[in-house]
Design a protein around this motif. Structure first.
Motif, short mmCIF file in Angstrom:
data_model
loop_
_atom_site.label_atom_id
_atom_site.label_comp_id
_atom_site.label_asym_id
_atom_site.label_seq_id
_atom_site.Cartn_x
_atom_site.Cartn_y
_atom_site.Cartn_z
N PRO A 142 24.50 28.48 52.10
CA PRO A 142 25.15 27.45 52.91
C PRO A 142 25.92 26.42 52.07
O PRO A 142 26.74 25.69 52.59
N HIS A 143 25.69 26.39 50.76
CA HIS A 143 26.36 25.43 49.89
C HIS A 143 27.56 26.03 49.15
O HIS A 143 28.11 25.39 48.26
N ALA A 144 27.93 27.24 49.50
CA ALA A 144 29.05 27.90 48.82
C ALA A 144 30.36 27.21 49.17
O ALA A 144 30.55 26.73 50.29
N ALA A 145 31.25 27.18 48.20
CA ALA A 145 32.57 26.61 48.42
C ALA A 145 33.36 27.51 49.37
O ALA A 145 33.21 28.73 49.35
N ILE A 158 37.38 37.92 44.46
CA ILE A 158 37.10 38.56 43.16
C ILE A 158 35.92 37.89 42.48
O ILE A 158 35.25 38.50 41.65
N GLU A 159 35.61 36.65 42.83
CA GLU A 159 34.47 35.95 42.24
C GLU A 159 33.14 36.58 42.63
O GLU A 159 32.12 36.29 42.01
N ASN A 160 33.13 37.41 43.65
CA ASN A 160 31.90 38.11 44.04
C ASN A 160 31.60 39.30 43.15
O ASN A 160 30.45 39.73 43.06
N LEU A 161 32.61 39.83 42.50
CA LEU A 161 32.44 41.06 41.72
C LEU A 161 31.51 40.91 40.50
O LEU A 161 30.60 41.72 40.35
N PRO A 162 31.68 39.93 39.63
CA PRO A 162 30.78 39.83 38.47
C PRO A 162 29.30 39.68 38.84
O PRO A 162 28.46 40.37 38.26
N VAL A 201 32.74 46.99 33.24
CA VAL A 201 33.66 46.80 34.36
C VAL A 201 33.81 45.31 34.66
O VAL A 201 34.89 44.83 34.99
N ALA A 202 32.71 44.56 34.53
CA ALA A 202 32.75 43.12 34.82
C ALA A 202 33.52 42.33 33.76
O ALA A 202 34.11 41.29 34.07
N LEU A 203 33.52 42.80 32.52
CA LEU A 203 34.13 42.03 31.43
C LEU A 203 35.62 41.72 31.65
O LEU A 203 36.02 40.56 31.49
N PRO A 204 36.46 42.69 32.03
CA PRO A 204 37.88 42.33 32.25
C PRO A 204 38.05 41.30 33.37
O PRO A 204 38.91 40.43 33.27
N VAL A 205 37.23 41.40 34.39
CA VAL A 205 37.32 40.41 35.48
C VAL A 205 36.98 39.02 34.94
O VAL A 205 37.66 38.03 35.25
N LEU A 206 35.93 38.95 34.12
CA LEU A 206 35.56 37.67 33.53
C LEU A 206 36.66 37.14 32.63
O LEU A 206 37.00 35.95 32.68
N LEU A 207 37.22 38.01 31.80
CA LEU A 207 38.25 37.57 30.86
C LEU A 207 39.52 37.09 31.56
O LEU A 207 40.18 36.17 31.10
N ILE A 208 39.86 37.73 32.68
CA ILE A 208 41.06 37.34 33.41
C ILE A 208 40.82 36.11 34.27
O ILE A 208 41.62 35.17 34.29
N HIS A 209 39.71 36.10 34.99
CA HIS A 209 39.47 35.03 35.95
C HIS A 209 38.90 33.76 35.30
O HIS A 209 39.12 32.66 35.78
N TRP A 210 38.12 33.93 34.24
CA TRP A 210 37.53 32.81 33.52
C TRP A 210 37.88 32.92 32.03
O TRP A 210 37.03 33.29 31.22
N PRO A 211 39.11 32.60 31.63
CA PRO A 211 39.49 32.71 30.22
C PRO A 211 38.62 31.80 29.35
O PRO A 211 38.35 30.66 29.70
N MET A 212 38.19 32.33 28.20
CA MET A 212 37.30 31.57 27.31
C MET A 212 37.94 30.28 26.82
O MET A 212 37.27 29.26 26.71
#
Length: 148
Positions: free
Chosen positions: A50-53, A59-63, A94-105
């Motif tokens: 219930p507190h989700a934005a 795509i944030e559900n995938l990782p 599979v999750a790593l490219p999503v993380l790298l693209i959506h959340w750049p270090m």
């Protein structure tokens, strides 16, 4: 001399296997607790969180889903090291490219080293250890002159 090397190898293999089992078991238990919390909340309130934005990219559900799949792979690896380790490692790769693209270090440095990348490492390491044990076991079976 050869018997001592075989004994040392089996001791190292046992240590790696139990490290992977304990680490993977903790990852699985944590993922199971999170899943049960969401499921319980969904049953009682009709929504998983219930507190989700609102209006966040799907795509944030995938990782998190792939990390849960990796945790399930760690649980399967207790019985089938190769299969469980492969599921864990492949789901995280599979999750790593999503993380790298959506959340750049570079964007969230150093905060992103804890989450999501630190969590990614916590999930993938037992899978790699299980694959090492599985490969080592297969290699020692096919090696002539070892153990006999």
């Amino acid at each position: 001399m050869v018997a001592r090397q075989v004994e040392d190898g089996s001791r190292i293999r046992r240590w790696i296997r139990w490290t992977a089992r304990i680490w993977g078991g903790l990852v699985f238990l944590l993922a199971l607790l999170i899943f049960l919390g969401y499921a319980s909340n969904w049953v009682t309130t009709g929504t998983a969180d219930p507190h989700a934005a609102e209006d966040y990219p799907p795509i944030e559900n995938l990782p998190p889903l792939l990390m849960f799949l990796g945790a399930v792979g760690s649980a399967l690896a207790w019985r089938w090291e190769g299969l469980g380790g492969a599921i864990t490692v492949l789901s995280q790769l599979v999750a790593l490219p999503v993380l790298l693209i959506h959340w750049p270090m570079a964007e969230g440095f150093p905060r992103y080293f804890v989450a999501p990348y630190g969590l990614w490492l916590v999930v993938i390491v037992p899978g790699v250890l299980f694959l090492v044990c599985w490969r080592w076991r297969g290699h020692s079976r096919s090696s002539p002159g070892v153990g006999g």
